[in-house]
Structure formats: structure tokens, C-alpha cells
Write a protein that holds these residues in place. Sequence first.
Motif, PDB file in Angstrom:
ATOM      1  N   PHE A 189       0.831  -1.205   0.000  1.00 31.34           N
ATOM      2  CA  PHE A 189       0.000   0.000   0.000  1.00 31.34           C
ATOM      3  C   PHE A 189       0.865   1.253   0.000  1.00 31.34           C
ATOM      4  O   PHE A 189       0.622   2.190  -0.764  1.00 31.34           O
ATOM      5  CB  PHE A 189      -0.928  -0.014   1.219  1.00 31.34           C
ATOM      6  N   LEU A 190       1.886   1.260   0.852  1.00 28.54           N
ATOM      7  CA  LEU A 190       2.743   2.442   0.940  1.00 28.54           C
ATOM      8  C   LEU A 190       3.555   2.649  -0.335  1.00 28.54           C
ATOM      9  O   LEU A 190       3.814   3.789  -0.730  1.00 28.54           O
ATOM     10  CB  LEU A 190       3.666   2.331   2.151  1.00 28.54           C
ATOM     11  N   GLU A 191       3.949   1.570  -1.000  1.00 30.70           N
ATOM     12  CA  GLU A 191       4.672   1.714  -2.267  1.00 30.70           C
ATOM     13  C   GLU A 191       3.778   2.337  -3.332  1.00 30.70           C
ATOM     14  O   GLU A 191       4.245   3.178  -4.115  1.00 30.70           O
ATOM     15  CB  GLU A 191       5.201   0.356  -2.735  1.00 30.70           C
ATOM     16  N   THR A 192       2.495   1.956  -3.363  1.00 34.20           N
ATOM     17  CA  THR A 192       1.587   2.590  -4.329  1.00 34.20           C
ATOM     18  C   THR A 192       1.391   4.062  -3.988  1.00 34.20           C
ATOM     19  O   THR A 192       1.306   4.900  -4.883  1.00 34.20           O
ATOM     20  CB  THR A 192       0.228   1.871  -4.378  1.00 34.20           C
ATOM     21  N   GLU A 193       1.321   4.378  -2.702  1.00 34.96           N
ATOM     22  CA  GLU A 193       1.190   5.776  -2.299  1.00 34.96           C
ATOM     23  C   GLU A 193       2.431   6.578  -2.693  1.00 34.96           C
ATOM     24  O   GLU A 193       2.327   7.722  -3.117  1.00 34.96           O
ATOM     25  CB  GLU A 193       0.962   5.882  -0.785  1.00 34.96           C
ATOM     26  N   ILE A 194       3.594   5.977  -2.562  1.00 38.67           N
ATOM     27  CA  ILE A 194       4.832   6.649  -2.964  1.00 38.67           C
ATOM     28  C   ILE A 194       4.820   6.926  -4.459  1.00 38.67           C
ATOM     29  O   ILE A 194       5.225   8.009  -4.910  1.00 38.67           O
ATOM     30  CB  ILE A 194       6.062   5.807  -2.554  1.00 38.67           C
ATOM     31  N   LYS A 230       2.175   7.369  -6.341  1.00 36.38           N
ATOM     32  CA  LYS A 230       1.232   8.469  -6.575  1.00 36.38           C
ATOM     33  C   LYS A 230       1.879   9.809  -6.232  1.00 36.38           C
ATOM     34  O   LYS A 230       1.727  10.793  -6.967  1.00 36.38           O
ATOM     35  CB  LYS A 230      -0.026   8.278  -5.730  1.00 36.38           C
ATOM     36  N   ASP A 231       2.582   9.841  -5.102  1.00 37.07           N
ATOM     37  CA  ASP A 231       3.235  11.085  -4.690  1.00 37.07           C
ATOM     38  C   ASP A 231       4.335  11.495  -5.667  1.00 37.07           C
ATOM     39  O   ASP A 231       4.528  12.692  -5.926  1.00 37.07           O
ATOM     40  CB  ASP A 231       3.807  10.947  -3.283  1.00 37.07           C
ATOM     41  N   LYS A 232       5.046  10.520  -6.219  1.00 39.22           N
ATOM     42  CA  LYS A 232       6.078  10.836  -7.210  1.00 39.22           C
ATOM     43  C   LYS A 232       5.455  11.459  -8.452  1.00 39.22           C
ATOM     44  O   LYS A 232       6.011  12.395  -9.027  1.00 39.22           O
ATOM     45  CB  LYS A 232       6.863   9.583  -7.593  1.00 39.22           C
ATOM     46  N   GLU A 233       4.305  10.948  -8.868  1.00 38.59           N
ATOM     47  CA  GLU A 233       3.618  11.520 -10.025  1.00 38.59           C
ATOM     48  C   GLU A 233       3.181  12.961  -9.735  1.00 38.59           C
ATOM     49  O   GLU A 233       3.302  13.835 -10.592  1.00 38.59           O
ATOM     50  CB  GLU A 233       2.408  10.662 -10.388  1.00 38.59           C
ATOM     51  N   ILE A 234       2.675  13.195  -8.532  1.00 39.80           N
ATOM     52  CA  ILE A 234       2.255  14.546  -8.163  1.00 39.80           C
ATOM     53  C   ILE A 234       3.455  15.490  -8.145  1.00 39.80           C
ATOM     54  O   ILE A 234       3.386  16.619  -8.639  1.00 39.80           O
ATOM     55  CB  ILE A 234       1.528  14.530  -6.798  1.00 39.80           C
ATOM     56  N   LEU A 235       4.574  15.019  -7.598  1.00 40.90           N
ATOM     57  CA  LEU A 235       5.782  15.850  -7.581  1.00 40.90           C
ATOM     58  C   LEU A 235       6.283  16.143  -8.994  1.00 40.90           C
ATOM     59  O   LEU A 235       6.753  17.246  -9.280  1.00 40.90           O
ATOM     60  CB  LEU A 235       6.884  15.169  -6.763  1.00 40.90           C
ATOM     61  N   LYS A 236       6.153  15.165  -9.859  1.00 44.51           N
ATOM     62  CA  LYS A 236       6.568  15.372 -11.252  1.00 44.51           C
ATOM     63  C   LYS A 236       5.684  16.433 -11.905  1.00 44.51           C
ATOM     64  O   LYS A 236       6.176  17.300 -12.622  1.00 44.51           O
ATOM     65  CB  LYS A 236       6.464  14.045 -12.009  1.00 44.51           C
ATOM     66  N   LYS A 237       4.378  16.369 -11.617  1.00 41.77           N
ATOM     67  CA  LYS A 237       3.465  17.382 -12.146  1.00 41.77           C
ATOM     68  C   LYS A 237       3.803  18.760 -11.590  1.00 41.77           C
ATOM     69  O   LYS A 237       3.748  19.757 -12.294  1.00 41.77           O
ATOM     70  CB  LYS A 237       2.016  17.058 -11.762  1.00 41.77           C
ATOM     71  N   MET A 238       4.116  18.827 -10.310  1.00 44.80           N
ATOM     72  CA  MET A 238       4.352  20.109  -9.649  1.00 44.80           C
ATOM     73  C   MET A 238       5.672  20.749 -10.071  1.00 44.80           C
ATOM     74  O   MET A 238       5.906  21.915  -9.780  1.00 44.80           O
ATOM     75  CB  MET A 238       4.341  19.945  -8.129  1.00 44.80           C
ATOM     76  N   SER A 239       6.511  20.037 -10.777  1.00 47.34           N
ATOM     77  CA  SER A 239       7.738  20.657 -11.275  1.00 47.34           C
ATOM     78  C   SER A 239       7.434  21.631 -12.412  1.00 47.34           C
ATOM     79  O   SER A 239       8.227  22.523 -12.704  1.00 47.34           O
ATOM     80  CB  SER A 239       8.730  19.579 -11.730  1.00 47.34           C
ATOM     81  N   ASP A 240       6.265  21.479 -13.029  1.00 48.03           N
ATOM     82  CA  ASP A 240       5.818  22.406 -14.063  1.00 48.03           C
ATOM     83  C   ASP A 240       5.144  23.606 -13.392  1.00 48.03           C
ATOM     84  O   ASP A 240       4.294  23.448 -12.514  1.00 48.03           O
ATOM     85  CB  ASP A 240       4.837  21.675 -15.000  1.00 48.03           C
ATOM     86  N   ASP A 241       5.525  24.819 -13.796  1.00 43.73           N
ATOM     87  CA  ASP A 241       4.994  26.030 -13.164  1.00 43.73           C
ATOM     88  C   ASP A 241       3.492  26.181 -13.362  1.00 43.73           C
ATOM     89  O   ASP A 241       2.784  26.639 -12.460  1.00 43.73           O
ATOM     90  CB  ASP A 241       5.707  27.268 -13.711  1.00 43.73           C
ATOM     91  N   LYS A 242       2.989  25.791 -14.523  1.00 42.81           N
ATOM     92  CA  LYS A 242       1.547  25.924 -14.785  1.00 42.81           C
ATOM     93  C   LYS A 242       0.748  25.000 -13.872  1.00 42.81           C
ATOM     94  O   LYS A 242      -0.304  25.379 -13.357  1.00 42.81           O
ATOM     95  CB  LYS A 242       1.245  25.622 -16.249  1.00 42.81           C
TER      96      LYS A 242
END
Length: 109
Positions: free
Chosen positions: A57-62, A64-76
Motif C-alpha cells: 500500500f505504501l509503495e503505491t502511495e509513494i 502516486k506522490d512521485k507523479e504529483i511531484l513530477k506534475k508540480m515541477s511544471d509552473d503551470k
Amino acid sequence: MGLRELKKKKWFKIMTNTYILVLTIFVIWMAFFDTNSLLIHLELENEIDKLEKEKEFLETEIEKDKEILKKMSDDKELEKLAREKYFMKKDNEEIFLIEYEDSLKTKQK
């Protein structure tokens, strides 16, 4: 039935055999009383299974969080998140929040 007739029975001879008695005591000791008993092993196996499920479960959460961080690297994307979730705005603009009646939480009578 006296003791003499009991000693003549086949099962009694087998059960009073020294090796069988020692083996029986050893098995009972290992299954219930030893520090590495069978019961403790079963409890530890259950705990291992529970921890492995939690790890998955925690690996899947990690991920998901990595994907969110990847998205947040874009300023828009970062600006979009700040505007939608935290209601941030630029200095020269106004924000109007539109709420519909069905989305409002009202007290039920």
C-alpha cells in the motif's frame, strides 16, 4: 480391568515405550512451551503478511506522490494547484467562489 490386562494391550505397550514418551514430551514442548514454539511462528507469519500488505500500500502511495511531484515541477501545474486548492490569486485580480445549493452543507431538521 486390572493393571495386568492393561499391560498386555498393544497400544499400552507402544505408549509406554520410552522413545515414544520422550518424543511426545518433546513435540508438546516444541509446539507450546519453547521460545520458538509453533504458536509464536504462526503469530509472526500473520504479522509478516500484514506488514507486506502495508508495504505494498505504501509503495503505491509513494508512486502516486512521485507523479504529483513530477506534475508540480511544471509552473503551470503548480499555479493551477495553488489556485484551485488554496484559493491563491495574483495581486491584480479578484476571485469569486460560486457554490451551488446542492453542494452546500446545511443542517437537517
